[in-house]
Design an enzyme around this catalytic site. Structure first.
Site, PDB file in Angstrom:
ATOM      1  N   VAL A  99       0.649  -0.997  -0.079  1.00 45.73           N
ATOM      2  CA  VAL A  99      -0.086   0.085   0.160  1.00 45.73           C
ATOM      3  C   VAL A  99       0.955   1.162  -0.060  1.00 45.73           C
ATOM      4  CG1 VAL A  99      -0.304   0.116   2.433  1.00 45.73           C
ATOM      5  CG2 VAL A  99      -2.202   0.790   0.838  1.00 45.73           C
TER       6      VAL A  99
ATOM      7  N   ALA B  47      -3.067   9.057  -0.658  1.00 42.69           N
ATOM      8  CA  ALA B  47      -3.143   7.859   0.259  1.00 42.69           C
ATOM      9  C   ALA B  47      -3.563   6.632  -0.461  1.00 42.69           C
ATOM     10  CB  ALA B  47      -4.448   8.070   1.339  1.00 42.69           C
ATOM     11  N   ASP B  48      -3.538   5.581   0.109  1.00 41.51           N
ATOM     12  CA  ASP B  48      -4.062   4.495  -0.581  1.00 41.51           C
ATOM     13  C   ASP B  48      -4.209   3.386   0.594  1.00 41.51           C
ATOM     14  OD1 ASP B  48      -4.544   3.117  -3.487  1.00 41.51           O
ATOM     15  OD2 ASP B  48      -3.361   1.432  -2.140  1.00 41.51           O
ATOM     16  N   THR B  49      -5.543   2.758   0.219  1.00 44.36           N
ATOM     17  CA  THR B  49      -6.008   1.809   1.432  1.00 44.36           C
ATOM     18  C   THR B  49      -6.287   0.532   0.631  1.00 44.36           C
ATOM     19  OG1 THR B  49      -7.184   3.689   2.380  1.00 44.36           O
ATOM     20  CG2 THR B  49      -8.066   1.503   2.780  1.00 44.36           C
TER      21      THR B  49
ATOM     22  N   ALA C 283      -1.725   3.753   3.482  1.00 39.92           N
ATOM     23  CA  ALA C 283      -0.533   4.495   3.249  1.00 39.92           C
ATOM     24  C   ALA C 283      -0.831   6.064   2.994  1.00 39.92           C
ATOM     25  CB  ALA C 283       0.198   4.112   2.602  1.00 39.92           C
TER      26      ALA C 283
END
Length: 257
Positions: free
Chosen positions: A83, A113-115, A150
């Site tokens: 991530v 951001a990344d999930t 992240a």
């Protein structure tokens, strides 16, 4: 660009320890002054992330990255690494489009951001169709899974990228096929990692969480505030970090990601 080693933490959405309260006070004060020196860019089309970032009181623009987000999960040893790499790719794609200098003298700050959701060691991203969503929700039914987000903060013209990876545990109720089908009919699962949205109708599927609620929504704002303070206002960021423990311990904790 040098990537600063991230941290993985479990933060409480309900309790602010003294250091977190100090950090909250700092970012609320700094929010009044930071736009004079920085222009903020959110590299995400997510309306949920836009809403959460706005809650910090920082004016910002939205710029989607165009990053393919097709990194192979098998290339990474942990979900946190995967991530983080995806979020970093988004951030770098936006940084490359920005001018070295702005005419108004401010610096561009990119927030990304990344999930992902993980269960049984498998990374669950966004379902592509009804069958995919149904399989995801069945795999989560009656069980506890992990949500990793992240966060990346980068300033155009600086060598470092700051990052953190937050982790939250989410436990689902036992779901019947009828409940799963009814939720899929709402069409809510299809733009969300793991196939559900905890901030909306998907909350009906959740029995409980352990960690930061906003991390599950897609932008852990306490973690983001800490990165912003560390990168944009070092004295305040250092004060908030020092309350968490001596430097040697902080470096060890930051190696978890």
């Amino acid at each position: 660009l040098k990537l600063i080693q991230p941290s993985v933490t479990i933060a409480s959405a309900c309790l602010l320890v003294p250091s977190a309260r100090a950090m909250a006070a700092s970012i609320l004060r700094e929010a009044q002054m930071l736009p004079e020196r920085f222009r903020f860019l959110l590299a995400s089309a997510s309306p949920r992330r836009r809403e959460l970032l706005a809650s910090l009181g920082l004016p910002f623009d939205v710029m989607t990255s165009g990053f393919a987000e097709d990194l192979g999960t098998s290339s990474f040893s942990t979900p946190a690494e995967y991530v983080r790499a995806t979020a970093t790719g988004k951030c770098e794609a936006v940084l490359e489009t920005l001018p070295e200098r702005r005419s108004d003298g401010r610096q561009d700050v990119v927030i990304c951001a990344d999930t992902v959701v993980t269960v049984d060691g498998n990374i669950l991203e966004k379902p592509v169709d009804d069958a995919h969503a149904r399989a995801m929700l069945r795999s989560l039914s009656g069980r506890t899974h992990e949500v990793f987000t992240a966060i990346i903060v980068a300033v155009k013209g600086r060598r470092n990228i700051r990052s953190s990876v937050e982790r939250t545990e989410v436990t689902f109720s036992e779901l019947s096929d009828e409940e799963i089908d009814a939720y899929i009919e709402t069409r809510e699962p299809f733009d969300k990692a793991g196939g559900y949205g905890i901030q909306s109708k998907g909350s009906l599927l959740v029995k409980g969480i352990n960690g930061d609620y906003f991390n599950v929504v897609g932008l852990p704002i306490a973690g983001l505030a800490k990165l912003l303070l560390a990168e944009l206002s070092p004295p305040l960021g250092e004060q908030a970090a020092q309350a968490d423990g001596p430097p040697s311990k902080r470096r060890k904790d930051e190696g978890l990601g």
